[in-house]
Design an enzyme around this catalytic site. Structure first.
Site, mmCIF file in Angstrom:
data_model
loop_
_atom_site.group_PDB
_atom_site.id
_atom_site.type_symbol
_atom_site.label_atom_id
_atom_site.label_comp_id
_atom_site.label_asym_id
_atom_site.label_seq_id
_atom_site.Cartn_x
_atom_site.Cartn_y
_atom_site.Cartn_z
ATOM 1 N N SER A 68 1.247 -1.440 -0.296
ATOM 2 C CA SER A 68 0.132 0.183 0.099
ATOM 3 C C SER A 68 0.913 1.294 0.157
ATOM 4 O O SER A 68 0.418 2.005 -0.359
ATOM 5 C CB SER A 68 -0.908 -0.071 1.004
ATOM 6 N N TRP A 69 2.257 0.940 0.715
ATOM 7 C CA TRP A 69 2.280 2.145 0.453
ATOM 8 C C TRP A 69 2.774 2.963 -1.011
ATOM 9 O O TRP A 69 3.121 3.647 -1.474
ATOM 10 C CB TRP A 69 3.788 2.428 1.716
ATOM 11 N N ASP A 94 11.071 -6.318 -0.903
ATOM 12 C CA ASP A 94 10.264 -7.182 0.655
ATOM 13 C C ASP A 94 11.323 -8.221 1.309
ATOM 14 O O ASP A 94 10.728 -9.244 -0.322
ATOM 15 C CB ASP A 94 8.723 -7.718 0.837
ATOM 16 N N LYS A 176 10.325 3.234 10.521
ATOM 17 C CA LYS A 176 9.341 2.630 12.079
ATOM 18 C C LYS A 176 9.757 1.996 12.973
ATOM 19 O O LYS A 176 11.152 1.210 12.937
ATOM 20 C CB LYS A 176 8.417 1.768 11.560
HETATM 21 C C1 LIG Z 1 3.722 -3.940 7.953
HETATM 22 S S1 LIG Z 1 4.148 -4.349 6.643
HETATM 23 C C2 LIG Z 1 4.623 -3.324 5.921
HETATM 24 C C3 LIG Z 1 3.192 -2.794 4.930
HETATM 25 C C4 LIG Z 1 3.568 -1.678 3.940
HETATM 26 N N1 LIG Z 1 4.538 -0.480 4.330
HETATM 27 C C5 LIG Z 1 2.288 -1.566 2.959
HETATM 28 O O1 LIG Z 1 1.297 -0.291 3.220
HETATM 29 O O2 LIG Z 1 1.749 -2.352 2.581
HETATM 30 C C6 LIG Z 1 6.237 -5.253 7.283
HETATM 31 C C7 LIG Z 1 7.201 -5.531 6.965
HETATM 32 O O3 LIG Z 1 8.378 -5.626 6.731
HETATM 33 C C8 LIG Z 1 9.297 -6.793 5.883
HETATM 34 N N2 LIG Z 1 10.195 -6.939 6.290
HETATM 35 C C9 LIG Z 1 10.465 -7.535 8.010
HETATM 36 N N3 LIG Z 1 12.203 -7.548 7.695
HETATM 37 C C10 LIG Z 1 12.296 -8.140 6.705
HETATM 38 C C11 LIG Z 1 13.034 -7.666 6.215
HETATM 39 N N4 LIG Z 1 14.833 -7.997 6.643
HETATM 40 N N5 LIG Z 1 13.797 -7.202 4.264
HETATM 41 C C12 LIG Z 1 13.299 -6.961 3.673
HETATM 42 N N6 LIG Z 1 11.035 -6.585 4.339
HETATM 43 C C13 LIG Z 1 11.202 -7.376 5.678
HETATM 44 C C14 LIG Z 1 7.942 -7.798 6.852
HETATM 45 O O4 LIG Z 1 8.405 -8.884 5.325
HETATM 46 C C15 LIG Z 1 6.752 -7.283 6.018
HETATM 47 O O5 LIG Z 1 6.413 -7.140 5.059
#
Ligand SMILES: C[S@@+](CC[C@H](N)C(=O)[O-])C[C@H]1O[C@@H](n2cnc3c(N)ncnc32)[C@H](O)[C@@H]1O
Length: 227
Positions: A68-69, A94, A176
């Protein structure tokens, strides 16, 4: 005694959590506006307040799934279809898989913390530098606050180190965190590298969560790298 974690899991799977989710105005609004998640409204709000996204910019977005971002960024940069003579770009990655977003360079199944992934991002940048680096990355939450805080901080510091290589002078950084005992040190570290650092809690971020964003603007350049 039951752990906080198991209580949290039970709470989230309970009827009250589901009812709250269904009632949530941001959930309704995201469906209505075709965003992939309610998280879109956090970036929309921060962008309205701080004017972070402009056509022509190069943006790196870490932790993009479900996307979504990325949808918001593509709209603000006006890159699908390109409406601007200075077409910008967004590189969205991601570690999870996610469906492509037209207009964005999507790198699914890319763990940001690996050297190979960072080399792939640099190659997608092809000698350009970024105007803005965003991280909405979040580890899988365990429910143990100190542990989750420590793990998200590792992701944030990894993003800061990467930013010092490929962020333009005067570029901006938004990440974040879960607020905790390392927040003050993080703000101190960022203040050495950027002209201004703010802590932002968007309205769409649930009030009962320790989630917070750190916004650092005006990158002072690689010579001020501290990590
Ligand atoms: C809160 S979600 C992001 C939502 C996104 N901003 C949206 O608007 O759809 C957090 C994301 O961080 C990713 N994440 C966590 N650790 C990561 C890493 N080491 N490398 C890449 N992505 C990672 C997770 O897979 C997850 O999809």
């Amino acid at each position: 005694m039951k752990s906080y974690h198991s209580i949290l899991i039970r709470y989230m799977s309970s009827k009250s959590w589901m009812e709250r989710h269904v009632r949530d105005t941001f959930v309704k609004q995201s469906r209505y506006q075709n965003y992939r998640s309610r998280a879109a409204f956090k970036l929309i709000e921060m962008n309205d307040r701080y004017r972070l996204l402009k056509p022509g910019m190069i943006v790196i977005e870490c932790g993009a799934a479900p996307g979504s971002w990325t949808q918001v960024i593509v709209e603000c940069l006006r890159i699908n279809p390109p409406e601007c003579y200075k077409t910008g770009a967004v590189i969205a990655l991601d570690k999870a898989d996610f469906a492509p977003i037209p207009g964005a360079i999507c790198l699914p199944k890319t763990d940001f913390t690996s050297h190979i992934s960072q080399a792939n991002i640099l190659s997608a940048l092809s000698d350009r530098k970024a105007d803005l680096i965003l991280s909405d990355m979040s580890p899988n939450v365990s429910g143990q606050h100190d542990y989750d805080h420590e793990r998200i901080m590792q992701l944030v510091y990894s993003t800061i180190r990467f930013s010092s290589i490929c962020l333009k002078d005067q570029g901006n950084f938004l990440a974040k965190i879960f607020n905790g005992n390392q927040t003050e040190k993080l703000i101190e570290d960022l203040s050495k590298m950027f002209q201004k650092v703010r802590q932002v809690k968007p309205e769409a971020s649930r009030a009962d969560s320790t989630e917070l964003y750190v916004l650092a603007t005006g990158f002072k350049g690689r010579e001020n790298q501290i990590l």
